[in-house]
Every structure is written in structure tokens, then in C-alpha cells.
Motif scaffolding. Structure first.
Motif, mmCIF file in Angstrom:
data_model
loop_
_atom_site.group_PDB
_atom_site.id
_atom_site.type_symbol
_atom_site.label_atom_id
_atom_site.label_comp_id
_atom_site.label_asym_id
_atom_site.label_seq_id
_atom_site.Cartn_x
_atom_site.Cartn_y
_atom_site.Cartn_z
ATOM 1 N N PHE A 282 0.824 -1.201 0.000
ATOM 2 C CA PHE A 282 0.000 0.000 0.000
ATOM 3 C C PHE A 282 0.866 1.262 0.000
ATOM 4 O O PHE A 282 0.646 2.207 -0.742
ATOM 5 C CB PHE A 282 -0.929 0.018 1.211
ATOM 6 C CG PHE A 282 -1.652 1.323 1.294
ATOM 7 C CD1 PHE A 282 -2.698 1.593 0.425
ATOM 8 C CD2 PHE A 282 -1.237 2.292 2.168
ATOM 9 C CE1 PHE A 282 -3.320 2.819 0.463
ATOM 10 C CE2 PHE A 282 -1.857 3.521 2.202
ATOM 11 C CZ PHE A 282 -2.908 3.773 1.350
ATOM 12 N N ILE B 144 -4.637 2.780 10.572
ATOM 13 C CA ILE B 144 -4.183 2.079 9.365
ATOM 14 C C ILE B 144 -2.920 2.735 8.818
ATOM 15 O O ILE B 144 -2.589 3.865 9.152
ATOM 16 C CB ILE B 144 -5.270 2.039 8.267
ATOM 17 C CG1 ILE B 144 -5.695 3.446 7.858
ATOM 18 C CG2 ILE B 144 -6.440 1.195 8.729
ATOM 19 C CD1 ILE B 144 -6.498 3.450 6.566
ATOM 20 N N ASP C 216 -6.060 4.763 3.316
ATOM 21 C CA ASP C 216 -6.801 3.921 2.410
ATOM 22 C C ASP C 216 -8.256 4.331 2.598
ATOM 23 O O ASP C 216 -8.845 4.052 3.639
ATOM 24 C CB ASP C 216 -6.556 2.462 2.831
ATOM 25 C CG ASP C 216 -7.455 1.486 2.118
ATOM 26 O OD1 ASP C 216 -8.442 1.920 1.494
ATOM 27 O OD2 ASP C 216 -7.172 0.284 2.198
ATOM 28 N N THR D 25 -12.560 -6.634 8.196
ATOM 29 C CA THR D 25 -13.163 -5.548 7.404
ATOM 30 C C THR D 25 -13.327 -4.305 8.279
ATOM 31 O O THR D 25 -13.394 -4.400 9.517
ATOM 32 C CB THR D 25 -14.554 -5.946 6.871
ATOM 33 O OG1 THR D 25 -15.423 -6.116 8.004
ATOM 34 C CG2 THR D 25 -14.492 -7.236 6.051
ATOM 35 N N TYR E 115 -10.852 1.831 3.793
ATOM 36 C CA TYR E 115 -10.728 1.383 5.178
ATOM 37 C C TYR E 115 -10.982 2.510 6.165
ATOM 38 O O TYR E 115 -11.763 2.383 7.120
ATOM 39 C CB TYR E 115 -9.354 0.749 5.443
ATOM 40 C CG TYR E 115 -9.502 -0.359 6.455
ATOM 41 C CD1 TYR E 115 -9.744 -0.064 7.787
ATOM 42 C CD2 TYR E 115 -9.495 -1.686 6.071
ATOM 43 C CE1 TYR E 115 -9.954 -1.055 8.717
ATOM 44 C CE2 TYR E 115 -9.707 -2.698 6.994
ATOM 45 C CZ TYR E 115 -9.931 -2.372 8.311
ATOM 46 O OH TYR E 115 -10.157 -3.357 9.217
ATOM 47 N N GLU F 260 -2.694 -1.302 11.889
ATOM 48 C CA GLU F 260 -2.484 -1.357 10.435
ATOM 49 C C GLU F 260 -3.256 -2.511 9.766
ATOM 50 O O GLU F 260 -2.691 -3.343 9.058
ATOM 51 C CB GLU F 260 -0.981 -1.397 10.118
ATOM 52 C CG GLU F 260 -0.271 -0.170 10.681
ATOM 53 C CD GLU F 260 1.170 0.021 10.221
ATOM 54 O OE1 GLU F 260 1.785 -0.943 9.747
ATOM 55 O OE2 GLU F 260 1.668 1.167 10.348
ATOM 56 N N TYR F 261 -4.566 -2.490 9.985
ATOM 57 C CA TYR F 261 -5.432 -3.557 9.453
ATOM 58 C C TYR F 261 -5.365 -3.690 7.945
ATOM 59 O O TYR F 261 -5.577 -4.769 7.402
ATOM 60 C CB TYR F 261 -6.890 -3.290 9.833
ATOM 61 C CG TYR F 261 -7.153 -3.537 11.280
ATOM 62 C CD1 TYR F 261 -7.478 -4.813 11.717
ATOM 63 C CD2 TYR F 261 -7.040 -2.503 12.197
ATOM 64 C CE1 TYR F 261 -7.698 -5.050 13.060
ATOM 65 C CE2 TYR F 261 -7.257 -2.738 13.533
ATOM 66 C CZ TYR F 261 -7.583 -4.005 13.957
ATOM 67 O OH TYR F 261 -7.780 -4.234 15.267
ATOM 68 N N ASN F 262 -5.101 -2.570 7.285
ATOM 69 C CA ASN F 262 -5.091 -2.644 5.821
ATOM 70 C C ASN F 262 -3.883 -3.421 5.304
ATOM 71 O O ASN F 262 -3.782 -3.688 4.126
ATOM 72 C CB ASN F 262 -5.165 -1.246 5.194
ATOM 73 C CG ASN F 262 -4.109 -0.300 5.722
ATOM 74 O OD1 ASN F 262 -3.614 -0.457 6.835
ATOM 75 N ND2 ASN F 262 -3.746 0.676 4.933
#
Ligand SMILES: *[C@@H]1O[C@H](CO)[C@@H](O)[C@H](O)[C@H]1NC(C)=O
Ligand SMILES: *[C@@H]1O[C@H](CO)[C@@H](O)[C@H](O)[C@H]1NC(C)=O
Length: 490
Positions: free
Chosen positions: A10, A224, A228, A193, A231, A180-182
Motif C-alpha cells: 500500500f 491504518i 486507504d 473488514t 478502510y 495497520e489492518y489494511n
């Protein structure tokens, strides 16, 4: 965080967007007819004193510790405590999404274990250190290993930790769930999600309410990497904006590819933060008009920094510019990664617990700048920021202006509103002949070092009235004690 060491798709996308944008900007700038003799003309600075969009609080700058127990051997060190106290008050952000809390037991042995488990004793030792030095903890609760089969977060282990902590009267100012889930898909081959995460922070909120000690502790998210929109905005819009104290995101300028010294003095690199901060604010405002926005983890270069750069004098340009950008654009808190990490290169302390140049810069910023933020003009090759001066150290109504000159030529600034005003000056230059890659920073020509493990006094000089020349590759803070800026009087 340790994620930064892994693949970073990303970020790379994001950085290449910025690189393209700055290239375009570079072309249009080269075409400018004023470009040739730019450096011979003073920069005329007008500070917009009538209006302030943001306020720098005493907690504006925080630090993260990453996931590690690196401080454990040093918590009794007077030197460490002195350095830590020099940054107080501040948020310390610490924890890891993958840790299991072993609240009653002893520490398991064996390779790898120290990175994935934490005993109650270690937890209590860290918190005792935070209390001793006056830091306010934001703890990153783990979530990635403990989910129900339907994908929702299982709070049982976190509840055990809170029960243990409440019994020991450990104060925890705030919480984060995961990190940083993304990037999870790349790292853990799982996906949470934004809608699920929004439900999970609600679960956490309800759990905190079970404990009088943590009833009023806050939650921030989604934390994150980068911005994003799917997100970040998706998380807030799913309802989390009602639960979190702040919308939070992470930013680094320079990814894992080629990293050169010129990156760290490049105005176009600086522009990357302004762009991302702007995106975070726009997206947050599209969901919630008032929710604060935090840059909750940030540094200059990912993957542990760059040896000989992010731990040297040159690092201060991106760091000070980021503080200026965040203050001006409306960010409430900026959390610098990292305070201490002996095997990486972006700490503000080195591996022997000695201050890197960014430590001194951070301490000075906190002492000098506090309160309402003003727009200040500038020029494309330099940066100028203005805010009220910190009334702990200057009289009410004083104005602070800070100027960055990341060029190989000196630049003169004409702060025409204050030409005839007395001023205090803090000129920060490389601390020795190593120049940009110096391990040291000099304040008004004197290399800053601890004296018997204590900070020396960080005194300004009284500077002559008139225009101000900032040397090549340096930055300067000015304080105008007689400015009587009305917004700064209250
Ligand atoms: C618990 O901690 C709070 C906040 O630090 C403090 O005010 C209070 O006195 C402590 N209570 C006990 C029983 O130690
Ligand atoms: C850093 O500098 C290198 C070499 O000049 C360049 O290739 C790279 O794109 C720069 N990185 C950024 C983020 O500007």
C-alpha cells in the motif's frame, strides 16, 4: 511497528502517487521565471494573526515504543528517566496486535516467545516506569490471534489484562485495537473488514465500561497504514466515529526502495505528509465534523529507518516540517515512531540511550511552541510555521515562528510585521563537521550533550532586530516576546 519490516504494497502505491505528483510540481517550478535568483531575495513572511485553525496542546507530540520490551533492562536508569521526563507530558503508544497476556503466570522461555507474550510482571514494570516519568499510556490491545470463528474479536484475554491492571490500580489513558489492518492480508493472511473493526471497537468500549478504572479511558482507530479511503472512511462511517476519541492513521515519507540523503532535505518529500494529512482530514470531515484526527504513528522512512540518516541531524528537516504541517492543517496529536529501538535507526535515542538530534529538536519544540496555530507564508524552497509561544516559558502574547532551510545556501527571511521587535533565537545546525550526517545537533553554535546524565539548559540568544538569515541546512525558532498577539493572550 514490526509490520513495517514486511511487504508494504500500500505504501509503495501511495509513495509512487506522491512521487509522480512531485515530479509534476518540479517541472512547473523549473519553468517559473523567478527561479533563477530565488535564493538572493529575502523570503517575505506574513503571519495571519487574526485566525487560528488548530491548537497545539501540551500532548501534541507523543512517542511510540513499538512492540518490544526493549526498555525493560533500563527502567531504573536515571539517564533514561531524565530523558523521558524531558518529554513529559506526552502520550506513549505501546503494544502489539499479536501478544498474548499471561497475567498470572511466569514468562515462557524459548526462542520467539519474548516477542509474543507478556507477563503481568513485565506489564507492571513498564507501567511503573510510565508513572515514574509521567507518561500517559495508550495501549495497543492484541486482536489478530484471538478472533471467534465468525471473525469478531474475542476480548477474553484483554479482559484478564484489565482485571489484573485494575487490581493493581494501573492507569491506562487510551486503547487501540490492533494495528495497520489494511496490511493484515499481506501479513497474517486474514482480513478484518472496516465494518467488523467498527463492531470490535464497540465491544471494547462495552468491556471498558465494566471497569470503573477504565470507564473513561478512550479508544482511537482505525490506525491504518497510510490513507486507504475504503478502510479509513469505511471504519468511521460504520459507526466507529461515535466510539473513538480520534480518527487515526500512520504516515512515513520514504518506503523500502532506494533511500538517499537527498530524500531527507527534499521539499517534495515534505509535500507527501501535507497531502496525506489533508486526505485524512477530508475523509474524517465527510463523516464527522468535529472528530479529532491523530497521526498516531509516523516517521520518515519505513523498515526501521536508514542507518546514518534517520538517526542523524538530517532527520530533523522532515520531523520539524511534519510537526509544522500537522499543526497548521489541524491534526491534534502526532506520535513519533520511535522513542527507543536499539536495533533500528529511527529512534530519538540511540542504542546506548544517548539522545539523537531529533530528541533535542522534540524537547525544544515542546518548550517553545504551544497554543493557537497561524498561517505563515513562505516560498517554495523553504518552510515557515507560526504559533503562540509556550506560556510555561514565555509571557502570554508571545509568538513563535520556525523556519526550515533545507538548501545548500543561506536564506534571509523578512518577517515584516516584527522587524522592530526584540526576539529570542534558537538556531539549530549540524553538531560537528559531519554536517547533515552528524550524530549531533548544535544550539546557537554549541553541540548539545547530556551533562552528568542531565539535560543542559537550552537557552536562546537575544538576536538583533531586522531580517533573519537562516544558514544553509539548518532550522531556527524565533520567539517574539513583545508581539502581544491577542489570540495568544488568552
Ligand atoms: C489509584 O491511581 C489513581 C491515579 O493515579 C490515584 O489517584 C489513586 O490514589 C490510586 N489509588 C490507590 C488506592 O492507590
Ligand atoms: C529518494 O532518493 C532516491 C535517489 O535519488 C530516489 O530514487 C527516490 O525516488 C527518492 N525517494 C523518495 C520517496 O522521494
Amino acid at each position: 511497528m514490526h509490520f513495517i519490516r514486511g511487504s508494504h504494497i500500500f505504501f509503495i502505491l501511495c509513495l509512487s502517487w506522491i512521487a509522480t505528483a512531485s515530479q509534476n510540481a518540479r517541472f512547473s517550478r523549473a519553468d517559473s521565471p523567478h527561479n533563477n535568483n530565488l535564493k538572493d531575495v529575502p523570503v517575505r513572511v506574513t503571519v495571519g494573526l487574526q485566525q487560528s485553525k488548530n491548537t497545539i496542546t501540551d500532548h501534541f507530540i507523543g512517542h511510540s515504543l513499538g512492540w518490544s520490551l526493549n526498555l525493560l533492562p533500563h527502567v531504573s536508569s536515571k539517564k533514561l528517566q531524565n530523558l523521558a521526563r524531558a518529554l513529559t507530558p506526552m502520550w506513549v503508544r505501546w503494544g502489539d496486535p499479536g501478544v498474548t497476556y499471561i497475567v498470572g503466570g511466569t514468562h515462557p522461555s524459548g526462542p520467539g516467545h519474548q516477542w509474543h507474550d507478556m507477563t503481568g510482571e513485565q506489564w507492571a514494570t513498564y507501567n511503573n516506569f510510565f508513572r515514574t516519568v509521567g507518561w500517559d499510556l495508550i495501549f495497543i490491545l492484541s486482536d489478530e490471534t484471538i478472533r471467534h470463528t465468525d471473525g469478531s474479536w474475542n476480548p477474553d484475554n484483554a479482559r484478564q489484562l484489565l482485571q489484573y491492571s485494575a487490581d493493581k490500580n494501573i492507569t491506562i489513558a487510551g486503547f487501540e485495537l490492533g494495528n495497520e489492518y489494511n496490511l493484515y492480508k499481506g501479513h497474517f493472511h486474514t482480513m478484518v473488514t472496516p465494518q467488523q473493526l467498527s463492531k470490535d471497537v464497540n465491544t471494547l468500549r462495552n468491556m471498558l465500561s465494566e471497569f470503573p478504572k477504565y470507564y473513561s479511558s478512550f479508544i482511537m482507530g482505525p490506525d491504518i497504514a497510510g490513507i486507504d479511503p475504503i478502510y479509513f472512511k469505511g471504519f468511521l462511517a460504520a459507526g466507529a466515529h461515535n466510539t473513538v476519541r480520534a480518527a487515526s492513521f500512520h504516515q512515513y515519507y520514504i518506503g523500502a526502495g532506494t533511500r538517499s540523503l537527498s530524500n531527507f532535505t527534499n521539499i517534495h518529500t515534505m509535500d507527501g505528509a501535507a497531502w496525506m494529512v489533508g486526505q485524512a482530514l477530508v475523509q474524517t470531515r465527510s463523516v464527522d465534523l468535529l472528530l479529532p484526527v491523530w497521526l498516531s504513528e509516523t516517521g520518515s522512512a519505513t523498515n526501521g529507518g536508514v542507518q546514518g540518516m534517520t538517526d542523524r541531524f538530517v532527520s530533523g528537516f522532515l520531523w520539524l516540517d511534519k510537526l509544522g504541517v500537522c499543526a497548521r492543517q489541524g491534526i491534534e496529536t502526532v506520535i513519533r515512531h520511535v522513542f527507543f529501538s536499539p536495533h533500528e535507526y529511527y529512534g530519538i535515542l540511540d542504542k546506548d540511550l544517548n539522545p539523537n538530534p531529533d530528541f533535542w529538536l522534540t524537547v525544544l519544540y515542546k518548550r517553545i511552541v504551544r497554543g493557537a496555530v497561524f498561517n505563515a507564508g513562505g516560498r517554495q524552497d523553504v518552510r515557515v510555521y507560526a504559533a503562540c509561544a509556550n506560556t510555561d516559558n514565555f509571557k502570554a502574547g508571545s509568538l513563535a515562528v520556525y523556519m526550515l532551510n533545507p538548501n545548500n545556501y543561506p536564506v534571509t527571511f523578512d518577517l515584516h510585521q516584527f522587524t522592530h521587535q526584540p526576539r529570542f533565537r534558537y538556531t539549530l545546525t549540524a553538531g560537528d563537521k559531519d554536517g547533515l550526517v552528524s550524530r549531533y545537533i548544535a544550539l546557537n553554535g554549541v553541540k548539545l550533550q547530556l551533562v552528568n546524565d542531565n539535560l543542559p539548559p537550552l537557552k536562546p540568544e537575544s538576536a538583533p532586530r531586522g531580517v533573519v538569515t537562516v544558514p544553509a541546512y539548518s532550522y531556527t525558532f524565533l520567539v517574539f516576546p513583545e508581539a502581544e498577539v491577542s489570540i495568544c493572550l488568552h
